[in-house]
Design an enzyme around this catalytic site. Structure first.
Site, PDB file in Angstrom:
ATOM      1  N   ASP A 197       0.826  -1.214   0.000  1.00 45.70           N
ATOM      2  CA  ASP A 197       0.000   0.000   0.000  1.00 45.70           C
ATOM      3  C   ASP A 197       0.855   1.257   0.000  1.00 45.70           C
ATOM      4  O   ASP A 197       0.537   2.238  -0.678  1.00 45.70           O
ATOM      5  CB  ASP A 197      -0.917   0.018   1.219  1.00 45.70           C
ATOM      6  CG  ASP A 197      -2.077  -0.954   1.102  1.00 45.70           C
ATOM      7  OD1 ASP A 197      -1.959  -1.929   0.339  1.00 45.70           O
ATOM      8  OD2 ASP A 197      -3.097  -0.744   1.775  1.00 45.70           O
ATOM      9  N   CYS A 243       2.501  -8.819   3.062  1.00 46.50           N
ATOM     10  CA  CYS A 243       1.774  -7.553   3.113  1.00 46.50           C
ATOM     11  C   CYS A 243       0.286  -7.737   2.810  1.00 46.50           C
ATOM     12  O   CYS A 243      -0.164  -8.812   2.428  1.00 46.50           O
ATOM     13  CB  CYS A 243       2.433  -6.549   2.167  1.00 46.50           C
ATOM     14  SG  CYS A 243       1.985  -4.829   2.472  1.00 46.50           S
ATOM     15  N   LYS A 295      -2.280  -7.460   0.749  1.00 42.77           N
ATOM     16  CA  LYS A 295      -3.066  -8.137  -0.287  1.00 42.77           C
ATOM     17  C   LYS A 295      -2.539  -9.526  -0.611  1.00 42.77           C
ATOM     18  O   LYS A 295      -3.207 -10.275  -1.334  1.00 42.77           O
ATOM     19  CB  LYS A 295      -3.086  -7.290  -1.571  1.00 42.77           C
ATOM     20  CG  LYS A 295      -3.560  -5.863  -1.375  1.00 42.77           C
ATOM     21  CD  LYS A 295      -4.905  -5.772  -0.676  1.00 42.77           C
ATOM     22  CE  LYS A 295      -5.313  -4.340  -0.389  1.00 42.77           C
ATOM     23  NZ  LYS A 295      -4.496  -3.678   0.639  1.00 42.77           N
ATOM     24  N   SER A 333      -7.646   2.902   5.289  1.00 48.45           N
ATOM     25  CA  SER A 333      -6.554   2.198   5.956  1.00 48.45           C
ATOM     26  C   SER A 333      -7.114   1.221   6.975  1.00 48.45           C
ATOM     27  O   SER A 333      -8.068   1.533   7.694  1.00 48.45           O
ATOM     28  CB  SER A 333      -5.631   3.203   6.640  1.00 48.45           C
ATOM     29  OG  SER A 333      -4.753   2.549   7.523  1.00 48.45           O
TER      30      SER A 333
END
Length: 565
Positions: free
Chosen positions: A88, A129, A131, A476
């Site tokens: 991100d 991370c 995804k 977020s």
């Protein structure tokens, strides 16, 4: 656990000797140095998202080597497979963050092409991370071959002037700096010291939330989430997973044997107990959709939100550190402390039920509270509906029930995040307003743009307690200040109610009533809808164009292609 002995069933990766597939595969693999004996073994994909673009992924090659050696030692044949690796904080720079969610599905399809095309027998997924874990889970559910996850750990954070600082603080600090609330020197010092090792964000953002969810689903070995990326425990877990996947192949223990309604219940309740990321909702629904399970994850969040108390709140939602959660038992500790709320009949990659795995286990510290003494008995995530969100929208409250839970104010409307941030900076947005940031949805983006920079700018301008936000964009998983309604569904694009608002319409957000409404009559909404032109495809090219045309509805997890009704 299956009683089927090893080597007693045919492997789909072994083709008939003398066949075309056998001959060309043998030619390729002999040239790689593999023996004929190697080629009869269970063939395991090690799914790696290694990348030099982000610290989240920089240690994965080392983990992959440990997994591959363990697979070899257990009698398997590993093949490392690379996929896209979105971060991100790196990849949201392009197209206003619209690449982030679509890359989840790119990972899923990367895996399908390489693993299903090659007819491999099993997978070990290195979850890092935000995804990567969801994309890998979706692939596991879709392909339904034996799969186990390795949780690849969180980063060490730092200090500035004796105060804790991590990447979430830097993200929030950038919004404060944009509004003049902190100096450039301070922001620079924060960014210099926030990250001290490889791994994912150290707060209870989407990455650590999904790591805990993976274990709660039964897709990783017990006691593996969360975990320090800088420690030896993670590497030991990786080796154990490499050994276990070979047995899983012989046992034919598949994801859909594990991803049952009971598993999803445990995952959803773990999210509530941890005051975890709102992004878990759409990711879990996507996994359920890919598994063709018929599970309504959104309905589960709505059903369980008032039943599951917060048992541990990690920064920034609460005061505990992620290290304290790990040392206190992590996801396994949460499931144990949930007691009768947890579904003991759920299965695990360990080959046992949750009840069997938790029998005799006691969390080693009191970081995770018991049901009888929770941190909060109010939901950290609130699902809301109303005439602005007839399908659903989400509010992440965390523990912040000491603020206004019902607000009414005039809509101040923006179509782009940068315009909204400029509106905050120039004073167009005032105390009492409800900022509407629309056109960031799945198709309107396309790709679901990020609204968090606006939220942080409002906080940095000192308006966090007095200005609310309603958006069809994503937020977020870490820090959502103020009263923010995100992922409004249906989205504005295509005639959703959010797209029918005009400047000055009065909006009411009522947390306790679980509502978000505009004071506009149904007749007026219908008149505005009739005046809208037919929605057109964007002029976007490349992957986002493909995503725009293929993405399904949010209530199915925003997966690609046709879904079961």
């Amino acid at each position: 656990m299956s009683d089927t002995p090893k080597n007693s069933r045919a492997l789909r990766s072994n083709f008939g000797i003398g066949s075309s597939f056998w001959a060309v595969r043998r030619a390729q693999w002999r040239a790689l140095g593999l023996s004929d004996d190697d080629m009869t073994r269970p063939k395991i994909a090690v799914i790696n998202t290694s990348s030099e673009l982000a610290i989240c992924f920089s240690h994965l090659d080392h983990i992959a080597e440990r997994v591959k050696q363990s697979i070899r030692d257990a009698g398997g044949l590993p093949f490392e497979v690379r996929t896209a690796a979105p971060s991100d904080f790196i990849h949201s720079a392009g197209s206003a963050g619209r690449y982030i969610l679509p890359t989840r599905d790119l990972i899923t399809n990367d895996i399908e092409v390489q693993v299903e095309g090659a007819q491999l027998d099993g997978m070990v997924c290195l979850a890092s991370c935000d995804k990567t874990g969801p994309g890998q889970l979706m692939a596991a559910a879709r392909l339904n071959i034996p799969t186990i996850f390795v949780i690849c750990g969180y980063q060490d954070s730092g200090e500035v002037d004796g105060q804790h600082v991590d990447i979430e603080d830097v993200f929030l600090g950038a919004g404060h700096h944009a509004m003049g609330a902190i100096s450039l020197d301070r922001l620079t010092a924060m960014s210099e010291n926030a990250i001290r090792s490889p791994g994912v964000c150290s707060g209870m953002g989407t990455a650590n939330s999904m790591h805990s969810v993976i274990e709660a689903l039964g897709m990783s070995l017990p006691g593996t989430a969360p975990v320090r990326a800088s420690g030896t425990k993670m590497l030991d877990n990786a080796a154990e997973a490499g050994r276990r996947i070979v047995d899983m192949v012989w046992e034919d223990l598949r994801p859909r044997d594990i991803l049952t309604e009971a598993a999803f219940e445990n995952a959803v309740k773990t999210v509530f107990a941890l005051s975890a990321s709102i992004n878990t909702v759409k990711h879990l629904q996507a996994v359920a959709t890919e598994a063709q399970s018929g599970v309504d994850v959104y309905g589960m969040y709505e059903r369980f939100m008032d039943d599951v108390p917060v048992l541990c709140a990690v920064r920034p939602s609460g005061t505990s550190s992620i290290e304290e959660l790990e040392d206190g038992g992590g996801a396994r500790g949460i499931l144990k402390q949930l007691g009768p709320l947890a579904r003991g009949d759920a299965r695990s990659v360990a080959g046992k039920s949750l009840a069997e795995l938790l029998e005799g286990y006691t969390p080693p510290t009191d970081t995770i509270r018991p049901l009888s003494d929770p941190i909060s008995d109010r939901p950290a995530i609130v699902m809301v509906r109303g005439n602005l969100a007839p399908d659903m929208a989400i509010i992440k409250l965390g523990l912040r029930y000491d603020r206004k839970l019902k607000v009414t104010g005039p809509a101040v409307i923006f179509e782009q995040p940068n315009d909204a941030i400029e509106g905050v900076r120039t004073g167009k947005v005032k105390a009492g307003d409800v900022v509407v940031l629309r056109g960031l949805g799945l198709k309107g983006g396309p790709g679901m743009g990020m609204a968090s920079r606006l939220v942080f700018a409002i906080e940095g301008a000192g308006l966090g307690a007095d200005v609310s936000v309603v958006t069809d964009g994503q937020l977020s998983g870490l820090v959502n200040k103020g009263l923010v309604v995100g992922e409004v569904s249906p989205e504005a694009h295509g005639g959703g109610p959010l797209g029918l608002l005009v400047e000055g319409d009065m909006i009411t957000i009522d947390v306790l009533a679980r509502r978000v409404d505009a004071d506009v009559s149904p007749e007026e909404m219908a008149r505005r809808a009739a005046a809208l032109p037919a929605p057109a495809l964007s002029d976007q090219r490349g992957w986002l164009s493909i995503y725009e045309r293929a993405v399904g509805p949010m209530d199915k997890g925003a997966t690609l292609g046709p879904v079961d009704s």
